[in-house]
Design a protein around this motif. Sequence first.
Motif, PDB file in Angstrom:
ATOM      1  N   PHE A  84      15.808   1.699  18.390  1.00 42.96           N
ATOM      2  CA  PHE A  84      15.868   2.740  17.381  1.00 42.96           C
ATOM      3  C   PHE A  84      16.061   2.133  15.982  1.00 42.96           C
ATOM      4  N   SER A  85      16.980   1.161  15.870  1.00 46.15           N
ATOM      5  CA  SER A  85      17.205   0.520  14.567  1.00 46.15           C
ATOM      6  C   SER A  85      15.955  -0.207  14.101  1.00 46.15           C
ATOM      7  N   ARG A  86      15.298  -0.875  15.042  1.00 51.22           N
ATOM      8  CA  ARG A  86      14.093  -1.625  14.659  1.00 51.22           C
ATOM      9  C   ARG A  86      12.971  -0.694  14.236  1.00 51.22           C
ATOM     10  N   LEU A  87      12.908   0.475  14.843  1.00 49.16           N
ATOM     11  CA  LEU A  87      11.905   1.451  14.417  1.00 49.16           C
ATOM     12  C   LEU A  87      12.148   1.841  12.961  1.00 49.16           C
ATOM     13  N   ILE A  88      13.431   2.057  12.615  1.00 51.01           N
ATOM     14  CA  ILE A  88      13.752   2.485  11.248  1.00 51.01           C
ATOM     15  C   ILE A  88      13.459   1.353  10.251  1.00 51.01           C
ATOM     16  N   TYR A  89      13.858   0.135  10.618  1.00 51.78           N
ATOM     17  CA  TYR A  89      13.532  -0.989   9.730  1.00 51.78           C
ATOM     18  C   TYR A  89      12.027  -1.202   9.670  1.00 51.78           C
ATOM     19  N   GLY A  90      11.353  -0.908  10.775  1.00 51.72           N
ATOM     20  CA  GLY A  90       9.895  -1.052  10.811  1.00 51.72           C
ATOM     21  C   GLY A  90       9.223  -0.183   9.769  1.00 51.72           C
ATOM     22  N   ALA A  91       9.802   1.014   9.530  1.00 52.87           N
ATOM     23  CA  ALA A  91       9.240   1.892   8.500  1.00 52.87           C
ATOM     24  C   ALA A  91       9.210   1.155   7.175  1.00 52.87           C
ATOM     25  N   ARG A  92      10.326   0.482   6.877  1.00 50.75           N
ATOM     26  CA  ARG A  92      10.429  -0.232   5.612  1.00 50.75           C
ATOM     27  C   ARG A  92       9.409  -1.367   5.544  1.00 50.75           C
ATOM     28  N   ASN A  93       9.330  -2.184   6.606  1.00 48.66           N
ATOM     29  CA  ASN A  93       8.468  -3.369   6.547  1.00 48.66           C
ATOM     30  C   ASN A  93       6.987  -3.014   6.614  1.00 48.66           C
ATOM     31  N   THR A  94       6.624  -2.209   7.626  1.00 49.67           N
ATOM     32  CA  THR A  94       5.204  -1.921   7.817  1.00 49.67           C
ATOM     33  C   THR A  94       4.643  -1.139   6.634  1.00 49.67           C
ATOM     34  N   ILE A  95       5.345  -0.040   6.275  1.00 44.84           N
ATOM     35  CA  ILE A  95       4.838   0.773   5.171  1.00 44.84           C
ATOM     36  C   ILE A  95       4.898  -0.020   3.880  1.00 44.84           C
ATOM     37  N   GLY A  96       5.981  -0.782   3.687  1.00 46.66           N
ATOM     38  CA  GLY A  96       6.131  -1.570   2.465  1.00 46.66           C
ATOM     39  C   GLY A  96       4.978  -2.531   2.265  1.00 46.66           C
ATOM     40  N   VAL A  97       4.664  -3.301   3.319  1.00 45.73           N
ATOM     41  CA  VAL A  97       3.577  -4.279   3.205  1.00 45.73           C
ATOM     42  C   VAL A  97       2.253  -3.574   2.916  1.00 45.73           C
ATOM     43  N   ALA A  98       1.997  -2.475   3.648  1.00 47.80           N
ATOM     44  CA  ALA A  98       0.734  -1.764   3.443  1.00 47.80           C
ATOM     45  C   ALA A  98       0.655  -1.204   2.027  1.00 47.80           C
ATOM     46  N   LEU A  99       1.779  -0.674   1.540  1.00 46.49           N
ATOM     47  CA  LEU A  99       1.787  -0.067   0.213  1.00 46.49           C
ATOM     48  C   LEU A  99       1.555  -1.129  -0.864  1.00 46.49           C
ATOM     49  N   VAL A 100       2.234  -2.269  -0.741  1.00 43.71           N
ATOM     50  CA  VAL A 100       2.066  -3.333  -1.734  1.00 43.71           C
ATOM     51  C   VAL A 100       0.613  -3.811  -1.741  1.00 43.71           C
ATOM     52  N   ALA A 101       0.048  -4.024  -0.547  1.00 41.77           N
ATOM     53  CA  ALA A 101      -1.336  -4.505  -0.475  1.00 41.77           C
ATOM     54  C   ALA A 101      -2.285  -3.490  -1.093  1.00 41.77           C
ATOM     55  N   THR A 102      -2.063  -2.190  -0.812  1.00 40.48           N
ATOM     56  CA  THR A 102      -2.961  -1.170  -1.362  1.00 40.48           C
ATOM     57  C   THR A 102      -2.843  -1.111  -2.882  1.00 40.48           C
ATOM     58  N   ILE A 103      -1.605  -1.195  -3.393  1.00 45.21           N
ATOM     59  CA  ILE A 103      -1.428  -1.125  -4.849  1.00 45.21           C
ATOM     60  C   ILE A 103      -2.114  -2.300  -5.533  1.00 45.21           C
ATOM     61  N   ILE A 104      -1.932  -3.509  -4.973  1.00 41.94           N
ATOM     62  CA  ILE A 104      -2.593  -4.677  -5.570  1.00 41.94           C
ATOM     63  C   ILE A 104      -4.104  -4.493  -5.537  1.00 41.94           C
ATOM     64  N   SER A 105      -4.612  -4.011  -4.386  1.00 46.69           N
ATOM     65  CA  SER A 105      -6.069  -3.868  -4.272  1.00 46.69           C
ATOM     66  C   SER A 105      -6.575  -2.857  -5.298  1.00 46.69           C
ATOM     67  N   PHE A 106      -5.794  -1.813  -5.581  1.00 47.61           N
ATOM     68  CA  PHE A 106      -6.239  -0.830  -6.574  1.00 47.61           C
ATOM     69  C   PHE A 106      -6.219  -1.423  -7.971  1.00 47.61           C
ATOM     70  N   PHE A 107      -5.187  -2.217  -8.286  1.00 46.47           N
ATOM     71  CA  PHE A 107      -5.143  -2.859  -9.609  1.00 46.47           C
ATOM     72  C   PHE A 107      -6.383  -3.730  -9.808  1.00 46.47           C
ATOM     73  N   ILE A 108      -6.640  -4.595  -8.824  1.00 45.39           N
ATOM     74  CA  ILE A 108      -7.782  -5.512  -8.958  1.00 45.39           C
ATOM     75  C   ILE A 108      -9.082  -4.729  -8.965  1.00 45.39           C
ATOM     76  N   GLY A 109      -9.227  -3.827  -7.972  1.00 42.12           N
ATOM     77  CA  GLY A 109     -10.480  -3.097  -7.813  1.00 42.12           C
ATOM     78  C   GLY A 109     -10.820  -2.268  -9.039  1.00 42.12           C
ATOM     79  N   ILE A 110      -9.845  -1.534  -9.566  1.00 41.30           N
ATOM     80  CA  ILE A 110     -10.121  -0.684 -10.727  1.00 41.30           C
ATOM     81  C   ILE A 110     -10.431  -1.545 -11.949  1.00 41.30           C
ATOM     82  N   ALA A 111      -9.610  -2.592 -12.163  1.00 38.10           N
ATOM     83  CA  ALA A 111      -9.826  -3.429 -13.340  1.00 38.10           C
ATOM     84  C   ALA A 111     -11.234  -4.027 -13.324  1.00 38.10           C
ATOM     85  N   VAL A 112     -11.588  -4.654 -12.210  1.00 33.71           N
ATOM     86  CA  VAL A 112     -12.900  -5.307 -12.140  1.00 33.71           C
ATOM     87  C   VAL A 112     -14.018  -4.270 -12.158  1.00 33.71           C
ATOM     88  N   GLY A 113     -13.806  -3.164 -11.452  1.00 30.13           N
ATOM     89  CA  GLY A 113     -14.835  -2.133 -11.384  1.00 30.13           C
ATOM     90  C   GLY A 113     -15.147  -1.534 -12.745  1.00 30.13           C
TER      91      GLY A 113
END
Lengths: 294, 323
Positions: A84-113
């Motif tokens: 149960f604890s790992r599931l809750i921490y998983g929210a932080r890690n999994t979503i965090g990594v995905a969110l950071v990657a998506t934000i970076i991709s939008f910065f690069i993609g929009i700027a270059v586009g």
Amino acid sequence: MTAGHPKSPRARRGRFAAVRRELSKAPLSAWFAMIVIAIYAFCAIFAPLIAPHGEAEIVGKGYMPGGWHADFLLGTDQIGRDIFSRLIYGARNTIGVALVATIISFFIGIAVGVLAALNRGWFDQVMSRIADALLAMPALIFALMLLAIFGKGMLNLIVILALLDATRVFRLSRAAAMNVVVMDFVEAARLRGEGTGWIVFKEIIPNILAPLVTEFGLRFCFVFLTISALSFLGVGIQPPTADWGSMVAENKSLITYGNLTPLYAAGAIVLLTVAVNFLVDWLLYRTSGLRDEQ
Amino acid sequence: MHPVLRTALQRMGLSLLTLFLVSVIIFSSLAMLPGGFAETVLGQSATPETIAAFNHALGLDRPAYIRYFEWVAHALQGDFGYSYAGVGGSVKRSVADVIAPRLYNTFFLAIMTAIVAVPLALFLGVLTALYRNGWFDRIVNATTLTTIAMPEFFVAYVLMVLFAIKYRWFYSLSTIDPSTPFWEHVYRAVLPAVTLMLVTVAYMMRMTRAAIINLLASPHIEMARLKGISPAMIILRHALPNAWGPIVTVIAFSLAYLVVGVVVVEVVFVYPGIGQLMVDAVSSRDVPVVQGCTLIFAVTYIVLNLIADVIGVVTNPRLLHPK
């Protein structure tokens, strides 16, 4: 959508009232989505406060059963960590990594586009051909290859996924910006002597933001599922960091005994992607509905 | 020259260009490796001599462009070099030998899935278009939206729990070797195939439905309706023939998607295909094997997209004369 309200003085209302009005019209699926996303965000932000045990803390024997009266709500995993604890921490890690990657991709993609749409020429050509080549390969396969070469690790994972996803954002923002750069107001800004920075940030980006916002939801889902798949395959987020994809893989042997533990983490992934999809569906419907009114 | 042929050749040329770029990327990603491949593999303690010896053994000390053309020339003949797993040992395994049996298994799985998934998707697509906005349409719609949002491994494990563990109809693991008889192979590959089917049918069905419904607003359909033709006939005789272009395109895209989905599904069911091989090679950083697998995946993907493109043009002659 169009039938309910004739040309009401909606424009004169405050922003807050407008938001409340939109929300009151939101369908059940959108409410469900918003509530689910809020719960996930809450878990991710306050993970250390909610979780009864530590992220990688070994608190008992391996594979202890769970239950409402047991010490561990969902039992323990193969080396005795509280699931149960790992599931809750998983929210932080999994979503965090995905969110950071998506934000970076939008910065690069929009700027270059946007820059490519502004300076049609060799820059646009080179960038478009690179994007085409990167898009010609399935993202998961490409990510696997790059991970083999640069090695596993959180930072590599984020950079690789951000760059791969940026090609898709580039395509969209270039196409959207292309329609805006030919407008008179951009021409006027140019004649006024505004620099590229002004034109990009004050003239173009505000006008292409609407499609990009819904795209953000879809891209996030895609990145999130790719990260989960990579982690499940053992080349994404590495242990002992709690992460839903690798939690499924760690406990997968339990499945053959009819124990559903691995499905909790997989279910957490499904619930979030379904919720984000519902929300995006509603946003798309709303924006297209507004367009019909004009 | 016939315009269809010309367009097809043009698209083919573009695909070849893309393939060239992709192969350069696949190849050069190895050269971009910070600190060189040898250092990464041999670790921090490697002396310059051991690194030089390692590089020489693998031919990595020659200029990159020579190695690229050599690699491409060999790859075209089906030779992808030797697996790094054997370097230094007495047994040298060629990548082609490692990949070949697995490639057969993967195509077996993909074709088996496609044979069932494509007709099923078309059937459901036509049916939901016919009974659009009715309860049947709603149920199918909600189900497909949900399966699209699910990761493959979730679908795979749910199926495994239901059909292999609760009801023991199928095996939970698809162990297969070259001596497995054909029908046994089919039987053991049922669960992986069903998993892939659920994911791809959803896409194909939704696009088929959308393509047909898009056409229902056109004047010739209204004419048919005014003539009093039944709704089923309208869709089958008047809408479907005009929707073939987008539908076939979607089918080709979905088959290309199968290539990706196969990786995760093979790992779940321990099905000995090329996807599982690639994941293992990524874990052990066996770069020649990874490159070979990536190239095969990329070629399949590009060829399927090319087919989709050409069929799209052939079935919609308007695309032959771009403005």
